[in-house]
Structure formats: C-alpha cells, structure tokens
Design a protein around this motif. Structure first.
Motif, PDB file in Angstrom:
ATOM      1  N   UNK A 184      -2.353  49.490 -53.281  1.00  0.00           N
ATOM      2  CA  UNK A 184      -3.619  49.096 -52.967  1.00  0.00           C
ATOM      3  C   UNK A 184      -4.499  49.952 -52.932  1.00  0.00           C
ATOM      4  N   UNK A 185      -4.076  51.500 -53.271  1.00  0.00           N
ATOM      5  CA  UNK A 185      -4.988  52.649 -53.468  1.00  0.00           C
ATOM      6  C   UNK A 185      -5.004  53.034 -54.763  1.00  0.00           C
ATOM      7  N   UNK A 186      -6.003  54.127 -55.127  1.00  0.00           N
ATOM      8  CA  UNK A 186      -6.075  54.783 -56.224  1.00  0.00           C
ATOM      9  C   UNK A 186      -6.264  56.296 -56.097  1.00  0.00           C
ATOM     10  N   UNK A 187      -5.697  57.174 -56.785  1.00  0.00           N
ATOM     11  CA  UNK A 187      -5.770  58.503 -56.726  1.00  0.00           C
ATOM     12  C   UNK A 187      -7.149  59.009 -57.598  1.00  0.00           C
ATOM     13  N   UNK A 188      -7.423  58.233 -58.287  1.00  0.00           N
ATOM     14  CA  UNK A 188      -8.684  58.785 -59.091  1.00  0.00           C
ATOM     15  C   UNK A 188      -9.854  57.715 -59.089  1.00  0.00           C
TER      16      UNK A 188
END
Length: 502
Positions: A448-452
């Motif tokens: 559910x997350x993004x690193x960018x």
C-alpha cells in the motif's frame, strides 16, 4: 573489520572504510532520537530549506562525486553525473511536498450538539534506518528517495552504507552533514554507519521507528524478519526485485514488432540489467517472430559491461544456470569482457507450460537476462498472467483496435503490479506527485506504500486525533489560526491554505 572498495572493471582495491563499532551505531541513533522532537516541531517549510541546501551541495560537487562513484560502480561518469542531478531534483521535489503540507492530512471536525471537537493530523514516526541500494548510488543510495522523504516528513535518518560503494557513502555523509548543519538542521538529523553488524544493530535499536530498504528479496526479507523479532515490532518498507512482465498483443506485434523488440533489449540490458524495474519476461504471440527479433536486437546491440560487485556477478552466473536447469533455453548471448566482474547478456526462451508449472522461473535474476515466451492464444496468455507474482511494474503493448483485449490486459496486470506502463518500458521511474513505486508481495513488504514520489512521505508518519483539546496545546497544523498555512479538511470540506479558514 572494514569494508573494501573495489573497481568492478578490474577487481582492484580502491581503498577501505572501517566498520562502525557498536558504540558508534548507538551514538548515531541516540543523537537521532534527541533530534527527533525538534524535527517534528519545525514547520515543513523550514525542513524544505534544509533539503534544498542539500540539493545545492550535491550539484556543486557533481563531477567529483560522479568520478568517485564510477571508480566503485563502473556505471560511467556520464550516467552518474546525470544521477547526481536527478538526486538533487528529488530532494527539491520532497521539499516541495513537505512545504505544500497535504501529506499531514490535517482534519478538523468542530463538533457541537453533543459531539466532541476532533482534530486529526499525521505526526512523524521518529528516527528511520535507511538501507541504500547498490545500483543507484545517488538516487536510491544513502541520500536517495528514502532518506529525502523521511527527512521531509520530519524524521531523522541513520543510513547504512552499501558495501558496493563505501567511499562514496562516506563522502556523501560528510557533504550532507555539512549542508544540513549549515542550513540550520539540528545535530543528529543525519548520519551514516558502515558494516553488516552495524546494520543489524541499527534495526534492533529500540529508538529506531522504521526501516526503509531498496535491494534484493533476500536482503529485504532478512531485515523484515529481524525487525519482527524486536520486542517492539517496527515497519520495514522493503522495495525488492521482481520479474516485471511485458505483454505484446497480436495487433502490436503486427504493426511494430521490430520496434518493440529493440526497445525491450534496450530496457532489460540498461545498466547491465541492474534495475529493479527491468522487464524480465517477454510475452509475445506465437508466429509473430518476436522472439527471433529480440534475439537479433540483442546480438546487434551487443551490450558490454560489468556488474556492481563480485557477489552480484556470481549470483548472476548461478541465476542463469538456475533458469537453464528449470528448462529455459538460451536463444542469444553476448560475450562479456574478460576482466573484472563482467556479465554476458542473454535471452532465454521458455514455454507456457514451463512458466505455469515451474515457479522458480518467475524469480528475479539480477542482471542482463530476460525470458521470452510465445503464447498460442489468449487462453495461454491468461494462464501465464494468472501465475505471475507481484511486481513493481508491468508493461503492455497493444493497439486501440484491440480495445477489449487492451482493457482486459491493463486490468489484469494492475492486480499484480504497482505500475502499469502502456506502450513503453518499465525502466525509469519518474519522481512526481502521482508516482507509485511499489507492488504486491514479493515486490514489497508493504504494497500500500510507495518508495518514490509524494506519497513516499506517508511511510514515515502516523495519525493522531485530539479530542476537545484547547487550541494552545494542539500541534500547529490543527490550531485555529493555521500558523503553518496548510490545506486542511474542516467539517468535511477541503479548504486550501490560501483561504485562511478557522
């Protein structure tokens, strides 16, 4: 003990950096913990100034940093210089996201008629441990997206240097501390530690609130398990390598097969295949001649280069052998340079039966290799897509005249990929407000997350609600006067900061 820096082109030693002893790791985390309340209390616009100062420092030292990085990575000074610029721009992007303020999700319900006054806002987690990647020493390294988004969210960072480029990590640490201090950031805002044992101690330290990692599946899962063994379990945001599929429809194969084949080769061999978004599986209609076209494009391009470390080179060689042992057949191969940690780019072919019956073919082989598979009909294509693991990205090349199939493929790929690329290639990740760089397990530990991109800050905050609290004790984002001039939701209505609502 120490970490050796070596030149991938020759294997020769550039120098070495001592491992951080336990007391140095503890001191770094203690300083970060002491700084955390101060970072949290500072207005996002102030932190934005720190990030912009860091971006300026990077650009001022662009050539020197690129030269040093090339000695440790063999990625080429031109590419690395461009990556320095990209990293500076990333820092400025996260500065803008912090300054804009919507990541705080400040929300106010005034209550009345028996309902309480409720106010909710995101607050920083605290010190974050960042494990930088090998393949992008700037953009995803110790000053990359994870560090930039954590600082933007108000969290101090202790970064673990990657052993592929310890000299560069040391240089970046000194540059960052000087720039941040000069811009007014408190002591303990940023630090770097070296060594495997230092990384373990960092994750287990009780003052660390979260871990961010970019790298291999084995490395990410090791950190995930380590964090889960703590008395107080913390989130591990691990972005890991996967097989990113590329699907070609019959219509696209007829109209632009040669172009697609050439683009696929350029994408999967870019940077000698050392991209987490490398398209590792090529699915094309049988009889279109696309597998032969890809093989020809590979021979024609004849990419030559080196992998980042000796361990990566050894893993690549054994990975290709593993694929062959599982039934993949070599269609084309390019000879590698003789010296250093060189790799021989390759294209392997597999059948639909192979892919649906042998899951080991659907695990990442980091480096310049890809699998190609022909499907006889749409049922066979659907059978392959049904067994694909989660991935960071997927691509589809189709024609508008195939609207029903086109729509189906985009929908199907979106179930297992974090980003669906249409008529393009997944290598290259734009840093922006709408970016999603993540995906279902095993692409990441937190799909559910993004690193960018802008939403990368979401990983390093958590919501807190305040009920019937007097205005003067509330965090600034929730006070009636809105002193930080943030966009907020008041009584269900989104209110831009410019309106100056109460």
């Amino acid at each position: 003990m120490s970490v050796q820096s070596r030149d991938p082109r020759t294997g020769q030693v550039n120098g070495e950096v001592p491992d951080s002893p336990p007391e140095a790791v503890d001191a770094a985390v203690s300083a970060a913990a002491a700084a955390a309340p101060r970072l949290a209390a500072v207005a996002p616009g102030v932190r934005a100034g720190w990030l912009r100062a860091l971006a300026d420092a990077l650009e001022e030292n662009r050539q020197r940093l690129a030269t040093l990085a090339d000695r440790e990575t063999a990625l080429g000074e031109e590419r690395l210089g461009g990556e320095v610029t990209r990293t500076a721009n990333q820092l400025r992007h996260y500065a803008a996201v912090a300054e804009e303020g919507s990541y705080l999700e400040a929300t106010i319900d005034h209550g009345g008629e028996g309902s309480p006054d409720l106010r909710r806002v995101n607050v920083p987690l605290g010190p974050v441990a960042v494990f930088g990647a090998s393949n992008f020493p700037f953009a995803f390294g110790v000053l990359g997206n994870d560090t930039a988004s954590a600082l933007a969210a108000g969290c101090p960072v202790v970064a673990k240097a990657h052993p592929a480029h310890p000299l560069l990590c040391t240089e970046l640490r000194d540059l960052a501390v000087a720039a941040l201090t000069g811009a007014g950031a408190p002591e303990g805002t940023y630090e770097v530690v070296h060594g495997f044992a230092a990384g373990e101690r960092l994750v287990l330290h009780p003052a660390i609130s979260a871990v961010a990692f970019t790298g291999s599946q084995s490395g990410g899962l090791a950190l995930w398990r380590l964090a889960a063994s703590r008395d107080v379990v913390i989130p591990v945001y691990a972005e890991m390598g996967t097989v990113n599929p590329l699907v070609v429809t019959p219509g696209a194969a007829r109209k632009r097969g040669a172009e697609i084949a050439s683009g696929f080769v350029s994408s999967y061999t870019l940077g000698m295949g050392q991209f987490c978004t490398k398209p590792g599986l090529f699915l094309a209609p049988a009889g279109a001649g696309l597998v032969e076209a890809v093989a020809g494009a590979l021979r024609s391009a004849a990419p030559r280069g080196w992998l980042l470390t000796e361990a990566i080179a050894e893993a690549y060689a054994s990975g290709v052998e593993r694929l062959a042992a599982a039934g993949a057949r070599v269609v084309a191969r390019v000879d590698a340079p003789e010296a250093g940690w060189a790799a021989a780019p390759a294209l392997l072919s597999v059948t639909v039966a192979d892919l649906t019956g042998k899951p080991e073919l659907l695990t990442e082989c980091f480096g310049p290799v890809a699998l190609a598979c022909e499907y006889a009909d749409l049922d066979e294509l659907r059978a392959v897509l049904a067994v694909l693991p989660g991935s960071l990205a997927a691509a589809v090349h189709a024609e508008l005249e195939e609207e029903e199939l086109f729509t189906e493929l985009v929908s199907t790929l979106s179930r297992t990929a974090g980003r669906v690329v249409v008529d393009g290639y997944p290598t290259g990740v734009v840093v922006g407000w709408a970016q999603q760089h993540g995906g279902p397990w095993p692409a990441t530990t937190m799909p559910q997350t993004t690193s960018v991109g802008a939403h990368a800050l979401d990983r390093f905050v958590r919501p807190v609600a305040y009920q019937n609290a007097p205005d003067q004790v509330l965090p600034p984002p929730l006070r009636d006067g809105n002193p930080w001039r943030l966009p907020r939701r008041v009584n269900g209505r989104l209110v831009p900061a410019a309106e100056g609502e109460r």
